[in-house]
Design an enzyme around this catalytic site. Structure first.
Site: not given
Lengths: 640, 250
Positions: A443, A43-46, A332, A285, A427
């Site tokens: 993100l 994902g974004l981090a990986g 949230r 969203s 995450e």
């Protein structure tokens, strides 16, 4: 008992990261070629971590369970990514982003990590724009921004309602470039089933090829877990079907502490549950709350009526009423709880009575339908496809759903877990969001960790590995780990019981949602623990998995993941039970103010709860990292 | 609702494969198509049979993992909708629904409805990126980009790489996929520096993976869940011819 050392650098907050980077040990280019790094998750981090370490010259192996790294669940993020660019000249700054994130997280995150995140945010936008991420722009050709919950500036960059997809494609393209260059070797359709620890250091993983069923050994000098969150423990969540805790949980069982597992985020704007076979919940969203107004009827008897027939004066815009300063843009956790309360009062709408309206009529009147279509067109059509209702005409119905997990593997300032050589990014770690994550910050964190933090901090460890030489996968620790993985798969297959994996997963999800969800109490949590234990026992004696371990066997994959969720679920309840306060996403019904808001207990609970695996799922040991706030004053979070 | 589900079963890449027919009852019209398959699979498991293997993940129409050829159309009957976003209300009670995997030489079947789409990854690896290392970027607002141009790039960038274009094409061409990536990057100023190299090298990868040539029937656009425009293929051809005529190498 290991003492948790955060390794936060000395010096003033704003200088810590710069000083750290100037002093951290480096690995010379000729040595990087001799160092192997495994990244699990794309994902974004990986993907960003694997690509960046490939660019630096390390030998990287990257694993994902999907059929392509581009499909990791970061792709589903809709609304945007925060950055302290202050392009809008509205008073934003690195400090303000840091402060908002600390406050939004209800003062349960580490100051130094969060400040670093805010610093990196600025570079992320530059990097992504340079990669060709088509962010939204103004007519002058410069980048556009929108607002998100919990803040009073416009610092969110976006690409229609598909920001996650575009950022992930950016990271995936950088990764693809390194795959082509030969610095990264990609393993699609592979699942990590254990981490191998040799003499106290993470030295590799055991992975299963999900196509052939083969069990493979992969050795490396360091292992990075970028395996996302564990929201699917609730069965129904906005996570992808395959999102799971297995990699993180195996690491936990090999010595990595699991931090704040009870901190889960329930997102306020999701499409409500419609039926018993529902497999997942779809998020709408948070950016919609920029222009949508949340309401329910003032009177219970109006709840079944056509919303368009309910007069303005009979509507309760409860967020605007209770929180005038932030209105529909409260964080949230606050928005989710408020929705729960009005529905519990019997003022919920829709088939089940567990939904509230999100109404765009005044925004459409003010801005015109075209502007709304330009901003949210794809979200509106997604809503219409799922519900068969036109949100341009009829208000949306929304309800909170599990979305994100702030908890995760405990990491120090260098993103290292308590196992040397084992890192966690995105995450999968716990570090930046405290007890509640602000919108458009996931993100940001994934990319900050992957592009700008880990590639530096891992050098501190790898610089000590330049004389180690190649890591052999013939070490007895590999033999043992491989055998354990194989034995477990055989054990699962041999049960041949009567209940399906999904059946167990749903049962676990119901326990978690009812007793460890939006509101928790001690009695419910104790019940949940014993229910989960019983369910776990039944699972291991009555689950049915067809076929064998050779070749593709989806039920076997799911069973392994659910088995781990059945252990994690108990830890989450124990953590929730230990934390006798309400903070962020963790709301204990016993601890609330007179007005019903969350009552934090800073005197006793300003710590990170880091759990050590005690040999059995029901015997975890608690370690505490006391949180020190030198730069912000702990205040009661008020959005009124 | 009641259905007769006729689904392709193939136990591995070497198996010949065949259709199996299953009756299915108790389906709700609010259920998604994949939830219908979930129910079918739970029924099969109750009978101790092997469930139908299929690719799926996000179930919100963005990851591009789901891939089913439903009643002769990739992703089924609804326009601009992935399989996971398709709902049973799009079918009539009593219908027979035929489900097959993507069929293309470059997408070999792994099991049942699951296919190997790694050829797409290799096309991207051939040049679907802008060559910039982490840390080299200038300020994001240093290059203003015309809003319309940026939108045009975004319209191409929304491709989810599902492969429906290939599955619908009589030549199994991946031109729509390829052209979407080339358009996204070549339109933007950041992507200009290596525009020619990109189109040449990606086109070469496309052909060597076994995807066919484009004969402009437009079937790909008709089934694309993200409605990627055929204009992209026209742009690709223009870029390719231009690059072939002017590039010094390749």
């Amino acid at each position: 008992m290991t003492r948790l050392v955060s390794k936060t650098p000395e010096g003033p907050l704003a200088d810590k990261w710069t000083n750290y980077k100037s002093k951290v040990n480096l690995v010379a280019p000729n040595n990087k070629r001799r160092i192997d790094v495994i990244v699990v998750g794309s994902g974004l981090a990986g993907a960003s971590a694997a690509a960046t370490m490939g660019e630096l010259g390390y030998n990287v192996k990257c694993f994902c369970f999907q059929d392509s790294p581009r499909r990791a669940h970061s792709i589903a993020a809709q609304g945007g990514i925060n950055a302290a660019k202050n392009y809008q000249n509205d008073g934003d700054s690195v400090y303000r982003l840091f402060y908002d994130t600390i406050k939004g997280g209800d003062y349960r995150s580490r100051e130094s990590n969060v400040h670093r995140l805010a610093e990196a945010s600025v570079q992320i936008i530059d990097q992504c724009a340079a990669q060709g991420v088509p962010f939204a722009r103004e007519y002058g050709g410069l980048l556009a921004n929108r607002s998100f919950g919990g803040v009073q500036v416009s610092r969110t960059f976006y690409a229609r309602g598909q920001t996650g997809q575009q950022l992930l494609i950016g990271a995936y393209s950088a990764l693809s470039r390194q795959i082509a260059a030969g610095t990264v070797e990609m393993y699609n359709r592979h699942e990590m089933l254990d981490v191998v620890v040799v003499d106290g250091k993470a030295r590799g993983i055991i992975a299963r090829n999900l196509v052939t069923g083969e069990i493979e050994r992969h050795s490396a000098h360091a292992v990075v877990l970028a395996t996302g969150g564990y929201g699917n423990v609730f069965f129904l969540s906005t996570n992808a079907m395959g999102s799971n805790v297995t990699a993180a949980w195996k690491a936990h069982k090999k010595g990595a502490y699991f931090a704040n597992p009870c901190f889960t985020q329930i997102h306020p704007t999701c499409i409500p549950v419609s039926g018993g076979f529902q497999s997942k919940l779809t998020l709408m969203s948070e950016s919609l709350r920029n222009d949508g107004r949340v309401w329910v009827p003032k009177r219970k008897e109006d709840c079944g009526k056509d919303p368009l027939s309910i007069k303005e004066e009979d509507r309760d815009y409860y967020l605007e009423r209770i929180y005038p300063a932030f209105g529909n843009l409260v964080p949230r956790d606050v928005a989710s709880r408020a929705a729960k309360y009005v529905c519990d009062e019997g003022r919920g709408v829709g088939k089940t009575g567990y939904a509230v309206y999100l109404d765009f009529s005044s925004a459409i009147k003010r801005l015109g339908e075209d502007t709304i279509r330009e901003r949210y067109g794809n979200l509106f059509s997604m809503y219409e496809r799922i519900t068969d209702e036109n949100p341009y005409k009829v208000p949306m119905r929304i309800f909170p759903a599990v979305h994100y997990t702030m908890g995760g593997l405990w990491v120090d300032y260098e993103l290292s877990t308590t196992v040397p050589g084992l890192y966690a990014v995105g995450e999968a770690n716990f570090s930046d969001h405290g007890a509640n994550r602000l919108g458009a910050s996931a993100l940001m964190q994934g990319l900050a960790d992957g592009y700008f933090v880990l590639p530096y901090t891992i050098g501190s460890y790898l610089s000590g590995e330049i004389r180690t030489g190649e890591i052999s996968s013939d070490h007895p620790a590999f033999d043992k780990a491989e055998q354990e993985v194989k034995d477990r798969l055989q054990k699962l297959l041999s049960i041949q019981g009567d209940r399906t994996v999904d059946d167990f997963h749903m049962a676990l999800g119901k326990i978690m949602w009812d007793k460890c969800g939006m509101a928790r109490n001690a009695e419910g949590l104790k019940q949940a623990i014993s229910e989960i234990q019983a369910l776990r026992e039944e699972f291991w004696s009555n689950v049915f998995i067809p076929g064998d371990a050779s070749g593709t066997n989806v039920e076997l994959e799911k069973a392994g993941r659910v088995a781990d969720f059945l252990e994690l679920g108990e830890l989450m309840c124990r953590d929730a039970l230990d934390r006798n306060e309400s903070c962020g996403g963790h709301f204990r019904e016993e601890y609330r103010t007179e007005e019903g808001e969350a009552a934090r207990n800073d005197a006793d609970y300003t710590y990170v709860a880091a759990w050590e695996y005690g040999g059995k799922p029901n015997e975890p040991n608690l370690h505490k990292e006391e949180l020190v706030f030198d730069n912000v004053e702990l205040k009661t979070r008020s959005y009124k | 609702m009641k259905f007769t589900i006729k689904v392709w079963r193939q136990n591995g890449p070497k198996d010949k494969g065949r259709f199996e027919t299953y009756p299915l009852d108790g389906i709700d019209d609010d259920m998604s198509f994949l939830e219908m398959i979930d129910v079918l699979n739970q029924n099969l498991l109750t009978e101790k049979k092997d469930p139908v293997t299929f690719d799926h993940d996000c179930r919100e129409g963005i990851c591009g993992m789901c891939s089913m050829y439903i009643n002769g159309t990739p992703h089924g009957p609804e326009k601009a909708t992935t399989t996971c976003q398709l709902h049973m209300r799009s079918f009539k009670d009593g219908d027979t629904i035929t489900i097959e995997p993507w069929r293309a030489k470059a997408f070999p079947v792994i099991k049942d409805l699951m296919v190997d789409r790694s050829a797409f990854d290799r096309i991207i690896q051939a040049g679907g990126y802008i060559s910039i290392n982490t840390g080299n970027a200038i300020d994001a607002n240093a290059i203003p980009i015309e809003k319309d141009l940026s939108n045009e790039a975004m319209n191409a960038a929304v491709c989810i790489g599902c492969g429906a274009c290939v599955a619908s094409c009589k030549n199994s061409s991946a031109m729509l996929f390829l052209s979407a990536k080339v358009s996204h990057l070549n339109l933007l100023p950041q992507g200009k520096a290596e525009a020619k190299r990109r189109v040449n090298s990606m086109m070469k990868a496309h052909d060597s993976e076994g995807f066919g040539a484009c004969t402009n029937t437009g079937a790909c656009h008709a089934v694309c869940p993200k409605e990627i425009s055929l204009t992209n293929i026209a742009r690709l051809n223009r870029e390719y011819i231009g690059a072939s005529l002017t590039s010094e190498k390749e």
